[in-house]
Enzyme design. Structure first.
Site, PDB file in Angstrom:
ATOM      1  N   LYS A 142       0.845  -1.204   0.000  1.00 11.86           N
ATOM      2  CA  LYS A 142       0.000   0.000   0.000  1.00 11.86           C
ATOM      3  C   LYS A 142       0.879   1.253   0.000  1.00 11.86           C
ATOM      4  O   LYS A 142       0.669   2.180  -0.768  1.00 11.86           O
ATOM      5  CB  LYS A 142      -0.920  -0.032   1.221  1.00 11.86           C
ATOM      6  N   GLY A 190      -4.996  -1.856   4.837  1.00 12.01           N
ATOM      7  CA  GLY A 190      -4.171  -2.980   4.371  1.00 12.01           C
ATOM      8  C   GLY A 190      -4.857  -4.320   4.562  1.00 12.01           C
ATOM      9  O   GLY A 190      -4.900  -5.150   3.657  1.00 12.01           O
ATOM     10  N   ARG A 191      -5.431  -4.534   5.753  1.00 16.23           N
ATOM     11  CA  ARG A 191      -6.032  -5.844   6.043  1.00 16.23           C
ATOM     12  C   ARG A 191      -7.390  -6.024   5.385  1.00 16.23           C
ATOM     13  O   ARG A 191      -8.023  -7.063   5.558  1.00 16.23           O
ATOM     14  CB  ARG A 191      -6.085  -6.061   7.551  1.00 16.23           C
ATOM     15  N   GLU A 226      10.322  -4.631   4.826  1.00 13.36           N
ATOM     16  CA  GLU A 226      10.444  -6.022   4.387  1.00 13.36           C
ATOM     17  C   GLU A 226      10.200  -6.155   2.888  1.00 13.36           C
ATOM     18  O   GLU A 226      10.932  -6.835   2.167  1.00 13.36           O
ATOM     19  CB  GLU A 226       9.419  -6.902   5.131  1.00 13.36           C
ATOM     20  N   GLU A 250      -5.238  -6.870  14.596  1.00  9.89           N
ATOM     21  CA  GLU A 250      -4.717  -5.550  14.222  1.00  9.89           C
ATOM     22  C   GLU A 250      -5.853  -4.523  14.250  1.00  9.89           C
ATOM     23  O   GLU A 250      -5.641  -3.348  14.543  1.00  9.89           O
ATOM     24  CB  GLU A 250      -4.040  -5.588  12.843  1.00  9.89           C
TER      25      GLU A 250
HETATM   26  O1  F6P Z   1       2.872  -3.032   9.823  1.00 17.01           O
HETATM   27  C1  F6P Z   1       1.502  -3.129   9.663  1.00 17.01           C
HETATM   28  C2  F6P Z   1       1.064  -2.792   8.277  1.00 17.01           C
HETATM   29  O2  F6P Z   1       0.981  -1.424   8.116  1.00 17.01           O
HETATM   30  C3  F6P Z   1      -0.251  -3.464   7.948  1.00 17.01           C
HETATM   31  O3  F6P Z   1      -1.338  -2.779   8.414  1.00 17.01           O
HETATM   32  C4  F6P Z   1      -0.147  -3.589   6.476  1.00 17.01           C
HETATM   33  O4  F6P Z   1      -1.074  -4.523   5.996  1.00 17.01           O
HETATM   34  C5  F6P Z   1       1.274  -4.023   6.315  1.00 17.01           C
HETATM   35  O5  F6P Z   1       1.970  -3.287   7.296  1.00 17.01           O
HETATM   36  C6  F6P Z   1       1.887  -3.830   4.965  1.00 17.01           C
HETATM   37  O6  F6P Z   1       1.889  -2.507   4.575  1.00 17.01           O
HETATM   38  P1  F6P Z   1       2.121  -2.090   3.075  1.00 17.01           P
HETATM   39  O7  F6P Z   1       1.037  -2.694   2.263  1.00 17.01           O
HETATM   40  O8  F6P Z   1       2.080  -0.599   3.067  1.00 17.01           O
HETATM   41  O9  F6P Z   1       3.460  -2.613   2.643  1.00 17.01           O
END
Ligand code: F6P
Length: 531
Positions: free
Chosen positions: A198, A255-256, A204, A341
């Site tokens: 997102k 995100g979730r 990571e 979460e």
């Molecule tokens: O660390 C939590 C979070 O922000 C989640 O809410 C989200 O789904 C995930 O990290 C991944 O975030 P992104 O889609 O921005 O990489």
């Protein structure tokens, strides 16, 4: 804020009294003996999902008070505010509109943006799925949290619908042990990497994306534009990474809650455009049920009310999810993020400390595997842990004998949890493996099951894109309702920030060995890791 919190309602007090008078000692076996119509009264239909709530410690009286609680907390107007696009994620000033991602054109906010991305994405999907022309055989989704757990749950769940000539890989962890085995299985010319994030800033995902890009170049990959695609709200960052094909989404998709957006690209590649639309349609059917069914028949509302009853009155601290379908093996992990979460919060909408508990721990494994691991504790441990069984009537394989055994096991576990076994019963039974050194009564006590352990059974006819869409949306709305009853913001996640910031500080110290200003434990561990 102007929304009543559960503990400030009359119903909350009434529930307290009801719990003391009838709830604490409620016995499921007696309830069934008293009321032959209990199954009929406490089982409910929602789109694609039948729910048996009759093995829960509720009856019409407790439901009555719980439904009063939902009314007093203005669940219906809060739900309507979400569907309408009010900024109910108030700490980030955002609407919460994942429901708009699955609404037919013209029926929800942001419809033209949503449908234009959806159409572009599904058209792209069909070109990639033409594997003769595209040459693509492997899809690698690189993402974490909501950018991973939804697709990683749905793709195996819909295995029967997945393109037979393509293999799907999910890389999430910032641990070379995650990506290394995937890279060993693929060739650049046959691979499409999806960088799913997102924000397009998550440590990571960005680290794994860089590894993939470097691996691609050093293994003879030539056409980044063809082999890397991004799904993100941060189109600029994706372009800076060197990606030309990006499918966007919006900050009002949490995100979730994002598998319905372009984050679902890997799902759409797996099952094709029509099936992806069926997944969306199944979720939309559940949205309509949630938006329109009266509270007393509204399944997400009823499930959330039972959750609150258990968490805040019975004091149960966790809920175990047991999908009796191997394809749903990642459902517990997906639900952990969705529920914990969302509702793992300790202040109300005004930031005031809550005097009551919120999210339970959600955990589980597919049945029957869990039976041979931790069901011992569910049956005879000291904690009562409500279990949620998910059963699927018709399999998509031809091994009907296996399927009958699977279903019989699921039903039997729910039955055993509820019925238990008295010491007297145990004493009358043979126990051929029991020690001869112990007296029969002691053995019988070890073989006693207290019973009265509650469970819910969710029953699907078949696991299809539509029914899975409905099931996931059911869980989403249930989490919304319990969060609304608890008076919390289910749509932010500030609790993940601190660890990220500390990691940022610690990372260079792993090279420099600098421990200045660190607490004694972290300094000690860092020294052991660096010297
Ligand atoms: O660390 C939590 C979070 O922000 C989640 O809410 C989200 O789904 C995930 O990290 C991944 O975030 P992104 O889609 O921005 O990489």
């Amino acid at each position: 804020m102007n929304t009543p919190r559960c503990d400030q309602t009359e119903a909350w007090n009434a529930l307290r009294g009801h719990y003391e008078a009838h709830g604490r000692d409620f016995d499921l076996r007696e309830a069934f003996a008293r009321d032959p119509g209990r199954f009929g009264a406490l089982s409910f239909e929602a789109p694609n999902v039948f729910a048996d709530l009759s093995k829960n410690r509720i009856d019409t009286a407790s439901l009555h008070f719980l439904l009063d609680l939902a009314s007093e907390c203005q669940i219906e107007s809060r739900r309507d505010a979400m569907f309408k696009g009010d900024p109910i994620n108030h700490t980030e000033g955002r609407p919460v509109l994942h429901t708009a991602l699955r609404a037919p054109r013209g029926q929800a906010p942001f419809s033209s943006e949503v449908h234009s991305v959806l159409e572009a994405m599904l058209a792209y999907v069909e070109t990639v799925r033409d594997t003769q022309a595209s040459g693509i055989r492997h899809i690698v989704n690189i993402g974490i949290g909501g950018s991973d757990l939804g697709p990683q749950m749905v793709v195996p769940a819909l295995d029967a619908f997945v393109h037979p000539g393509m293999t799907f890989h999910f890389v999430s962890n910032v641990d070379g042990h995650d990506i290394a085995p995937v890279l060993r299985q693929i060739k650049p010319a046959e691979t499409l990497f999806i960088i799913a994030s997102k924000t397009f800033t998550t440590q990571e995902t960005m680290a794994n994306a860089q590894v993939a890009k470097a691996w691609f170049a050093s293994n003879g990959g030539t056409d980044i534009a063809k082999h890397f695609v991004a799904t993100t709200t941060n189109v600029k960052a994706a372009a800076e990474f060197g990606i030309q094909t990006t499918f966007g989404f919006w900050d009002w998709v949490g995100g979730r809650y994002s598998l319905w957006s372009s984050i679902g690209l890997s799902i759409a590649l797996a099952i094709g455009a029509d099936n992806f639309r069926a997944l969306l349609a199944g979720a939309h059917d559940m949205d309509r049920h949630f938006a329109g069914a009266p509270l007393a028949k509204n399944l997400p509302v009823l499930l959330a009310l039972v959750d609150v009853w258990y968490r805040n009155f019975h004091g149960f601290t966790s809920r175990s999810v047991a999908p009796y379908h191997q394809g749903l093996k990642r459902l517990p992990a997906y639900l952990q993020q969705l529920e914990m979460e969302s509702n793992g919060k300790r202040v109300d909408l005004d930031g005031k400390d809550l005097p009551y508990a919120t999210s339970p721990v959600v955990w589980g494994e597919p049945g029957t595997n869990g039976q041979h691991a931790y069901f011992q504790m569910l049956h005879q441990g000291t904690d009562v842990i409500p279990v949620e069984f998910v059963l699927v009537r018709h399999p998509t394989h031809a091994f009907t004998d296996l399927h009958s055994k699977l279903l019989a096991n699921g039903l039997a576990q729910a039955q055993a949890l509820m019925l238990g076994k008295t010491t007297e019963q145990a004493a009358t039974e043979k126990a051929p493996t029991a020690s001869r050194e112990l007296d029969a009564q002691t053995i019988a006590r070890h073989r006693t099951f207290p019973g009265n352990r509650p469970s819910t059974t969710l029953l699907l006819d078949q696991l299809t894109p539509a029914s899975l869409g409905s099931l996931i949306a059911l869980y989403e709305h249930r989490v919304f309702v319990s969060g609304a009853l608890w008076g919390i913001n289910s749509f932010d996640q500030w609790g993940v920030e601190l660890g990220k910031a500390l990691c940022h500080d610690l990372l260079p110290r792993l090279t420099s060995g600098d421990v200045e200003g660190l607490d004694g434990s972290t300094a000690g561990l860092l020294r052991r890791l660096t010297t």
